[in-house]
Design an enzyme around this catalytic site. Structure first.
Site, PDB file in Angstrom:
ATOM      1  N   THR A  70       0.743  -1.181  -0.259  1.00 46.75           N
ATOM      2  CA  THR A  70      -0.272  -0.231  -0.068  1.00 46.75           C
ATOM      3  C   THR A  70       0.852   1.257  -0.326  1.00 46.75           C
ATOM      4  O   THR A  70       0.604   1.903  -0.836  1.00 46.75           O
ATOM      5  CB  THR A  70      -0.723   0.021   1.134  1.00 46.75           C
ATOM      6  OG1 THR A  70      -1.903  -0.890   1.224  1.00 46.75           O
ATOM      7  CG2 THR A  70      -1.390   1.369   1.043  1.00 46.75           C
ATOM      8  N   SER A 168       4.594  -7.263  -2.075  1.00 42.80           N
ATOM      9  CA  SER A 168       4.465  -6.909  -0.723  1.00 42.80           C
ATOM     10  C   SER A 168       5.392  -8.689   0.659  1.00 42.80           C
ATOM     11  O   SER A 168       4.787 -10.015  -0.903  1.00 42.80           O
ATOM     12  CB  SER A 168       3.028  -7.130  -0.177  1.00 42.80           C
ATOM     13  OG  SER A 168       2.768  -7.495   1.226  1.00 42.80           O
ATOM     14  N   HIS A 170       4.555 -10.876   2.537  1.00 46.07           N
ATOM     15  CA  HIS A 170       3.906 -11.645   3.081  1.00 46.07           C
ATOM     16  C   HIS A 170       2.617 -12.221   2.603  1.00 46.07           C
ATOM     17  O   HIS A 170       1.542 -13.223   2.906  1.00 46.07           O
ATOM     18  CB  HIS A 170       2.897 -10.866   4.309  1.00 46.07           C
ATOM     19  CG  HIS A 170       1.126  -9.355   4.287  1.00 46.07           C
ATOM     20  ND1 HIS A 170      -0.022 -10.551   3.764  1.00 46.07           N
ATOM     21  CD2 HIS A 170       0.886  -8.857   3.234  1.00 46.07           C
ATOM     22  CE1 HIS A 170      -1.158  -9.928   3.272  1.00 46.07           C
ATOM     23  NE2 HIS A 170      -0.207  -8.342   2.925  1.00 46.07           N
ATOM     24  N   THR A 206      13.540   4.736  10.489  1.00 50.84           N
ATOM     25  CA  THR A 206      14.557   3.639  10.673  1.00 50.84           C
ATOM     26  C   THR A 206      14.165   2.333  10.174  1.00 50.84           C
ATOM     27  O   THR A 206      12.729   1.970  10.463  1.00 50.84           O
ATOM     28  CB  THR A 206      14.704   3.149  12.510  1.00 50.84           C
ATOM     29  OG1 THR A 206      15.108   4.507  12.194  1.00 50.84           O
ATOM     30  CG2 THR A 206      15.772   1.684  12.353  1.00 50.84           C
ATOM     31  N   CYS A 295      -8.411  -7.085   1.456  1.00 50.59           N
ATOM     32  CA  CYS A 295      -8.739  -5.261   2.051  1.00 50.59           C
ATOM     33  C   CYS A 295     -10.173  -4.991   2.430  1.00 50.59           C
ATOM     34  O   CYS A 295     -10.451  -3.916   3.198  1.00 50.59           O
ATOM     35  CB  CYS A 295      -8.039  -4.976   0.518  1.00 50.59           C
ATOM     36  SG  CYS A 295      -6.087  -5.249   0.677  1.00 50.59           S
TER      37      CYS A 295
END
Length: 352
Positions: A70, A168, A170, A206, A295
């Site tokens: 996203t 992505s 995952h 970070t 989603c």
């Protein structure tokens, strides 16, 4: 025992990713620090960057780590000013791209624009033309979502590569909360997040070292699976599932059954039987499936993707998505087919 058949929503964490993440937890250094501990953390991050680059066929300096697909989509869409000032998307794109669109269509070829064209659709599994990652054409730059393709099929390009790709972790056995934008242009993208100048000034903050390490390991393992042809057997199981459902009833419509699609995905329409009802019934029977993109699956509405493909409201509202993984067995898909058929029989009896 429950059977997980919703791998397009998210995949189980791979053993390789888990091991890499555990090793990263033992590193105390910040990748931006110049001392030995920082250099060790930096080295692990750059190894992961190389693993992701090898999966998708790009240079290591073209990989920009983000919090997920996203954010990568948002970073790509924000570059529209460099590509004609218009961001356009097909109606079949994922919401993370559609939500940024100025136009819901591909503009005429002579109109300069940044255009979203996914390599594989998450709901239907349908592939872009010829199974290639869509590339730039004429005056239009392309951002291609490869989150579902990567780790299942080779990432292949035509004569011209896209300007940007998003992916992505995952979706290919890595952890949630990490992804990447692949930048094929000659300019660094203007950052959405500024401050510390991480990711070579392209995405401050970070770095999620533990997630990135898992992402890299999953990417390397995923590339090995594709090279070994492991998804060919999964495609056979998908076909066995559809054949079993066809033998039980003439009602199901299999979206894209005779078109190029992902080896693990079956989008099934059964007009008159609500998709969300099927999801709940199969959940109670021990099977995890979905009614579309994870989603948006909580929203009670017909799939805009299926409506864009020409299916009517009733057909689109009946959709379920069954998406297999490398650990899925033939016995499991046949168990699903049997349980689904029993529920269909009950539904037909109630409707009579």
């Amino acid at each position: 025992m429950r059977v997980y058949l919703d791998h397009n929503a998210t995949t189980p964490l791979r053993a390789e990713a888990r091991a890499a993440m555990a090793a990263a937890m033992d590193l105390v250094g910040n990748p931006s620090s110049v001392h030995a501990e920082g250099r060790a953390a930096k080295g692990l991050m750059e190894r992961a960057r190389a693993q992701v680059a090898a999966l998708v066929g790009c240079g290591t300096n073209q990989v920009i780590f983000t919090s997920g697909a996203t954010e990568a989509a948002a970073l790509a869409a924000a570059q529209k000013a460099r590509h004609g000032g218009v961001f356009a998307a097909l109606r079949t794109e994922h919401d993370c791209l559609l939500s940024w669109a100025d136009e819901i269509a591909v503009p005429d070829a002579d109109k300069s624009a940044l255009v979203a064209i996914s390599a594989a659709n998450s709901e239907t599994g349908l592939l872009a033309e010829n199974g290639l990652v869509p590339g730039n054409r004429a005056e239009q730059a392309v951002v291609s979502d490869i989150t579902q393709l990567a780790g299942k099929l080779p990432v292949r390009f035509g004569a011209v590569k896209p300007s940007y790709m998003i992916l992505s972790a995952h979706k290919l056995g890595g952890p949630k909360g990490v992804g990447a934008l692949i930048n094929f242009t000659t300019e660094d993208p203007a950052p959405l997040l500024t401050g510390g100048g991480q990711e070579m000034g392209r995405r401050s903050g970070t770095e999620n070292l533990i997630g990135i390490a898992g992402f890299g390991a999953a990417a390397q393992a995923g590339a090995a699976d594709v090279a070994a042809g492991r998804w060919d057997e999964i495609a056979q199981f998908r076909n066995i599932l559809e054949s079993a459902l066809e033998a039980a009833s003439n009602l199901p419509i299999f979206v894209g059954q005779r078109s190029g699609r992902l080896p693990n995905t079956s989008c099934i329409l059964t007009p008159g039987w609500k998709g969300e009802t099927q999801v709940m019934q199969m959940d109670l029977a021990g099977f995890a499936i979905s009614a579309g993109s994870a989603c948006s699956s909580g929203k009670v509405r017909a799939s805009t993707v299926l409506r864009a493909l020409g299916y009517d409201e009733e057909e689109a509202a009946s959709a379920i998505r069954v998406s297999l993984g490398l650990e899925t067995t033939e016995e499991e898909v046949l168990r699903f087919a049997d349980a689904w058929t029993r529920q269909l029989t009950k539904h037909a009896a109630r409707a009579a």
